[in-house]
Design an enzyme around this catalytic site. Structure first.
Site, PDB file in Angstrom:
ATOM      1  N   ARG A  95      27.923  34.192  39.942  1.00 16.30           N
ATOM      2  CA  ARG A  95      27.613  35.383  40.712  1.00 16.30           C
ATOM      3  C   ARG A  95      26.127  35.718  40.694  1.00 16.30           C
ATOM      4  O   ARG A  95      25.709  36.712  41.273  1.00 16.30           O
ATOM      5  CB  ARG A  95      28.388  36.564  40.132  1.00 16.30           C
ATOM      6  CG  ARG A  95      29.235  37.232  41.185  1.00 16.30           C
ATOM      7  CD  ARG A  95      29.919  38.388  40.556  1.00 16.30           C
ATOM      8  NE  ARG A  95      31.262  38.009  40.224  1.00 16.30           N
ATOM      9  CZ  ARG A  95      32.296  38.785  40.468  1.00 16.30           C
ATOM     10  NH1 ARG A  95      32.146  39.953  41.015  1.00 16.30           N
ATOM     11  NH2 ARG A  95      33.499  38.389  40.144  1.00 16.30           N
ATOM     12  N   ARG A 131      29.663  48.890  42.980  1.00 21.34           N
ATOM     13  CA  ARG A 131      29.884  47.433  42.968  1.00 21.34           C
ATOM     14  C   ARG A 131      29.219  46.780  44.174  1.00 21.34           C
ATOM     15  O   ARG A 131      28.579  45.736  44.046  1.00 21.34           O
ATOM     16  CB  ARG A 131      31.390  47.116  42.983  1.00 21.34           C
ATOM     17  CG  ARG A 131      32.058  47.357  41.651  1.00 21.34           C
ATOM     18  CD  ARG A 131      33.549  47.434  41.790  1.00 21.34           C
ATOM     19  NE  ARG A 131      34.195  46.172  42.047  1.00 21.34           N
ATOM     20  CZ  ARG A 131      35.460  46.070  42.484  1.00 21.34           C
ATOM     21  NH1 ARG A 131      36.170  47.165  42.705  1.00 21.34           N
ATOM     22  NH2 ARG A 131      35.986  44.892  42.674  1.00 21.34           N
ATOM     23  N   LYS A 189      39.117  36.876  47.525  1.00 14.68           N
ATOM     24  CA  LYS A 189      39.038  35.687  46.662  1.00 14.68           C
ATOM     25  C   LYS A 189      40.341  35.504  45.882  1.00 14.68           C
ATOM     26  O   LYS A 189      40.909  34.411  45.839  1.00 14.68           O
ATOM     27  CB  LYS A 189      37.863  35.812  45.676  1.00 14.68           C
ATOM     28  CG  LYS A 189      36.503  35.991  46.352  1.00 14.68           C
ATOM     29  CD  LYS A 189      35.362  36.049  45.359  1.00 14.68           C
ATOM     30  CE  LYS A 189      35.433  37.234  44.397  1.00 14.68           C
ATOM     31  NZ  LYS A 189      35.347  38.560  45.066  1.00 14.68           N
ATOM     32  N   ARG A 216      44.014  48.679  47.638  1.00 12.91           N
ATOM     33  CA  ARG A 216      44.540  47.560  46.846  1.00 12.91           C
ATOM     34  C   ARG A 216      45.394  48.047  45.668  1.00 12.91           C
ATOM     35  O   ARG A 216      45.071  49.012  44.999  1.00 12.91           O
ATOM     36  CB  ARG A 216      43.390  46.721  46.293  1.00 12.91           C
ATOM     37  CG  ARG A 216      43.901  45.683  45.296  1.00 12.91           C
ATOM     38  CD  ARG A 216      42.891  44.653  44.958  1.00 12.91           C
ATOM     39  NE  ARG A 216      41.709  45.199  44.344  1.00 12.91           N
ATOM     40  CZ  ARG A 216      40.661  44.461  44.002  1.00 12.91           C
ATOM     41  NH1 ARG A 216      40.661  43.167  44.270  1.00 12.91           N
ATOM     42  NH2 ARG A 216      39.629  45.010  43.437  1.00 12.91           N
ATOM     43  N   ARG A 258      43.308  49.277  40.042  1.00 16.18           N
ATOM     44  CA  ARG A 258      42.257  48.918  39.087  1.00 16.18           C
ATOM     45  C   ARG A 258      41.298  50.083  38.886  1.00 16.18           C
ATOM     46  O   ARG A 258      40.970  50.791  39.844  1.00 16.18           O
ATOM     47  CB  ARG A 258      41.476  47.702  39.609  1.00 16.18           C
ATOM     48  CG  ARG A 258      42.100  46.403  39.188  1.00 16.18           C
ATOM     49  CD  ARG A 258      41.495  45.190  39.833  1.00 16.18           C
ATOM     50  NE  ARG A 258      40.045  45.104  39.879  1.00 16.18           N
ATOM     51  CZ  ARG A 258      39.398  44.029  40.307  1.00 16.18           C
ATOM     52  NH1 ARG A 258      40.064  42.951  40.704  1.00 16.18           N
ATOM     53  NH2 ARG A 258      38.081  44.013  40.350  1.00 16.18           N
TER      54      ARG A 258
HETATM   55  P1  AP5 Z   1      41.465  40.515  46.709  1.00 16.89           P
HETATM   56  O1  AP5 Z   1      42.029  39.172  46.956  1.00 16.89           O
HETATM   57  O2  AP5 Z   1      41.955  41.310  45.547  1.00 16.89           O
HETATM   58  O3  AP5 Z   1      39.847  40.460  46.715  1.00 16.89           O
HETATM   59  P2  AP5 Z   1      38.833  39.830  45.657  1.00 16.89           P
HETATM   60  O4  AP5 Z   1      37.751  39.171  46.450  1.00 16.89           O
HETATM   61  O5  AP5 Z   1      39.558  39.001  44.651  1.00 16.89           O
HETATM   62  O6  AP5 Z   1      38.291  41.190  45.056  1.00 16.89           O
HETATM   63  P3  AP5 Z   1      37.925  41.583  43.569  1.00 16.89           P
HETATM   64  O7  AP5 Z   1      37.695  43.074  43.594  1.00 16.89           O
HETATM   65  O8  AP5 Z   1      38.934  41.070  42.580  1.00 16.89           O
HETATM   66  O9  AP5 Z   1      36.588  40.853  43.394  1.00 16.89           O
HETATM   67  P4  AP5 Z   1      35.505  41.226  42.419  1.00 16.89           P
HETATM   68  O10 AP5 Z   1      34.605  40.085  42.616  1.00 16.89           O
HETATM   69  O11 AP5 Z   1      34.890  42.552  42.587  1.00 16.89           O
HETATM   70  O12 AP5 Z   1      36.290  41.398  41.042  1.00 16.89           O
HETATM   71  P5  AP5 Z   1      36.431  40.460  39.791  1.00 16.89           P
HETATM   72  O13 AP5 Z   1      37.791  40.679  39.264  1.00 16.89           O
HETATM   73  O14 AP5 Z   1      35.994  39.074  40.080  1.00 16.89           O
HETATM   74  O15 AP5 Z   1      41.649  41.365  48.068  1.00 16.89           O
HETATM   75  C1  AP5 Z   1      41.233  42.721  48.131  1.00 16.89           C
HETATM   76  C2  AP5 Z   1      42.292  43.525  48.942  1.00 16.89           C
HETATM   77  O16 AP5 Z   1      42.251  43.108  50.300  1.00 16.89           O
HETATM   78  C3  AP5 Z   1      43.737  43.301  48.454  1.00 16.89           C
HETATM   79  O17 AP5 Z   1      44.426  44.515  48.561  1.00 16.89           O
HETATM   80  C4  AP5 Z   1      44.297  42.244  49.440  1.00 16.89           C
HETATM   81  O18 AP5 Z   1      45.702  42.385  49.617  1.00 16.89           O
HETATM   82  C5  AP5 Z   1      43.526  42.570  50.717  1.00 16.89           C
HETATM   83  N1  AP5 Z   1      43.212  41.400  51.546  1.00 16.89           N
HETATM   84  C6  AP5 Z   1      42.848  40.160  51.117  1.00 16.89           C
HETATM   85  N2  AP5 Z   1      42.600  39.359  52.168  1.00 16.89           N
HETATM   86  C7  AP5 Z   1      42.798  40.112  53.286  1.00 16.89           C
HETATM   87  C8  AP5 Z   1      42.691  39.841  54.702  1.00 16.89           C
HETATM   88  N3  AP5 Z   1      42.319  38.636  55.172  1.00 16.89           N
HETATM   89  N4  AP5 Z   1      42.976  40.859  55.555  1.00 16.89           N
HETATM   90  C9  AP5 Z   1      43.355  42.094  55.088  1.00 16.89           C
HETATM   91  N5  AP5 Z   1      43.483  42.396  53.770  1.00 16.89           N
HETATM   92  C10 AP5 Z   1      43.191  41.420  52.885  1.00 16.89           C
HETATM   93  O19 AP5 Z   1      35.357  41.077  38.808  1.00 16.89           O
HETATM   94  C11 AP5 Z   1      35.521  42.373  38.270  1.00 16.89           C
HETATM   95  C12 AP5 Z   1      34.265  42.748  37.482  1.00 16.89           C
HETATM   96  O20 AP5 Z   1      34.072  41.815  36.389  1.00 16.89           O
HETATM   97  C13 AP5 Z   1      32.954  42.664  38.271  1.00 16.89           C
HETATM   98  O21 AP5 Z   1      32.718  43.862  39.000  1.00 16.89           O
HETATM   99  C14 AP5 Z   1      31.949  42.455  37.135  1.00 16.89           C
HETATM  100  O22 AP5 Z   1      31.690  43.661  36.456  1.00 16.89           O
HETATM  101  C15 AP5 Z   1      32.697  41.540  36.183  1.00 16.89           C
HETATM  102  N6  AP5 Z   1      32.462  40.107  36.472  1.00 16.89           N
HETATM  103  C16 AP5 Z   1      33.399  39.190  36.869  1.00 16.89           C
HETATM  104  N7  AP5 Z   1      32.829  37.998  37.052  1.00 16.89           N
HETATM  105  C17 AP5 Z   1      31.501  38.143  36.760  1.00 16.89           C
HETATM  106  C18 AP5 Z   1      30.381  37.276  36.801  1.00 16.89           C
HETATM  107  N8  AP5 Z   1      30.517  35.968  37.166  1.00 16.89           N
HETATM  108  N9  AP5 Z   1      29.174  37.770  36.465  1.00 16.89           N
HETATM  109  C19 AP5 Z   1      29.027  39.070  36.074  1.00 16.89           C
HETATM  110  N10 AP5 Z   1      30.042  39.949  36.048  1.00 16.89           N
HETATM  111  C20 AP5 Z   1      31.263  39.503  36.385  1.00 16.89           C
END
Ligand code: AP5
Length: 221
Positions: free
Chosen positions: A89, A172, A14, A128, A161
Site C-alpha cells: 500500500r 481513510r 478487493k 457494508r 466494521r
Molecule cells: P469490499 O470488498 O469489502 O471492499 P474492500 O476493497 O475489500 O474494502 P476494505 O475497506 O476492506 O479495504 P481497505 O483497504 O480499507 O481495508 P483493509 O481491511 O485492507 O467491498 C466494499 C463494499 O462494497 C461491500 O459492502 C461490498 O458488498 C460492496 N461491493 C463490492 N463490489 C461492488 C460492486 N462492484 N458494486 C457494488 N457494490 C460492491 O485494511 C483495514 C486497515 O488496516 C487499513 O485502513 C489500514 O489501517 C490497515 N492496513 C491494512 N493493510 C495495510 C497495509 N498494507 N499498510 C498499512 N496499513 C494497512
C-alpha cells in the site's frame, strides 16, 4: 510461484473479488487488513500496535506491515501462489515485496487495480456489513444476504466494521488515496498493471478480473 496483487481504494471491492479469485485460481488469499483485525480481536502485541492506526483510518507503519507480510508469506501454503489484498500500500512496501520475491527467484506477475471514484466508495463503505466469523462482505443495497443479518456462507451474525464510521471513512480516503496512486504508478512503470472498472456489477468485475489474469489474454494498461 504465482503472485498477484489486488489494488484498490478502501471499499473498491478487493475483499469481495478476492474470495472469488482465490477459489477460481487456486491461490492463497493474503489480506493484511484481515491479519490485523484477527490480531486486534486476539489482543496480541501486533493487534495493539495496529489498532490505533486502523481506528484513525491511517496506514499502519511500513516496518510493522512488512514484518506481518513476511511472516505470513513464509508459511508453507503460500507456495501454492498468493493473491495479495491490501498489500503493498506504499512504495516502500512494494519495494520490500519485490526484494522478498527476488529472494525466491520470483516477481509480481500482475497487479490489478479495481478503480472506483471516491463518491461511490462512501456509499459502499457506509452500507457494508461483514460476518463476525470470517469477514465475508455484504452490502445492504448491492450485495444483501439471503437472510437479513446472517452470513450466507457460515451463518454467523453480520456486523459493521469500526473503521466504516463516516468520520473514519473520510480519513481513510484522505490518507490512503495518495499512497494508492503511488503504488498504482509503481506497477504501471513495472509493466504489470491492469486497470479494471470497479463501478460495474460484482459479477461483471469478476469476469474482467479473470480475463486480465488469465495467461496470454490480459493486457497491461
Ligand atoms: P469490499 O470488498 O469489502 O471492499 P474492500 O476493497 O475489500 O474494502 P476494505 O475497506 O476492506 O479495504 P481497505 O483497504 O480499507 O481495508 P483493509 O481491511 O485492507 O467491498 C466494499 C463494499 O462494497 C461491500 O459492502 C461490498 O458488498 C460492496 N461491493 C463490492 N463490489 C461492488 C460492486 N462492484 N458494486 C457494488 N457494490 C460492491 O485494511 C483495514 C486497515 O488496516 C487499513 O485502513 C489500514 O489501517 C490497515 N492496513 C491494512 N493493510 C495495510 C497495509 N498494507 N499498510 C498499512 N496499513 C494497512
Amino acid at each position: 510461484m504465482r503472485v498477484i496483487v489486488l489494488l484498490g481504494a478502501p471499499g473498491a471491492g478487493k475483499g469481495t473479488q478476492a474470495e472469488f479469485l482465490t477459489e477460481r485460481l487456486g491461490l492463497v488469499h493474503l489480506a493484511t487488513g484481515d491479519l490485523f483485525r484477527a490480531a486486534v480481536a486476539a489482543g496480541t502485541a501486533l493487534g495493539l500496535a495496529a489498532k490505533e492506526y486502523m481506528e484513525r483510518g491511517e496506514l499502519v507503519p511500513d516496518d510493522v506491515v512488512i514484518g506481518v507480510f513476511k511472516a505470513r508469506f513464509a508459511e508453507p501454503d503460500a507456495e501454492r501462489g498468493v493473491l495479495l489484498d491490501g498489500f503493498p500500500r506504499t512504495r516502500a512496501q512494494a519495494r520490500a515485496l519485490d526484494t522478498a520475491l527476488a529472494g525466491e527467484g520470483s516477481a509480481v506477475e500482475r497487479a490489478v487495480y479495481i478503480e472506483v471514484p471516491a463518491e461511490d466508495l462512501l456509499v459502499r463503505l457506509g452500507g457494508r456489513w461483514i460476518c463476525r466469523a470470517h469477514g465475508h462482505p455484504y452490502h445492504e443495497l448491492y450485495a444483501p444476504p439471503r437472510v437479513p443479518g446472517i452470513c450466507d456462507e457460515d451463518g454467523s451474525e453480520l456486523i459493521q466494521r469500526v473503521d466504516d464510521r463516516p468520520e473514519t471513512v473520510r480519513a481513510r480516503l484522505d490518507v490512503q488515496l495518495p499512497a494508492l496512486a503511488e503504488v498504482v504508478e509503481y506497477y504501471r512503470q513495472a509493466g504489470v498493471l491492469a486497470t479494471i472498472d470497479g463501478t460495474k456489477p460484482i459479477d461483471v468485475v469478476s469476469g474482467e478480473l479473470i480475463a486480465a489474469l488469465e495467461p496470454r489474454r490480459g493486457k497491461a494498461a
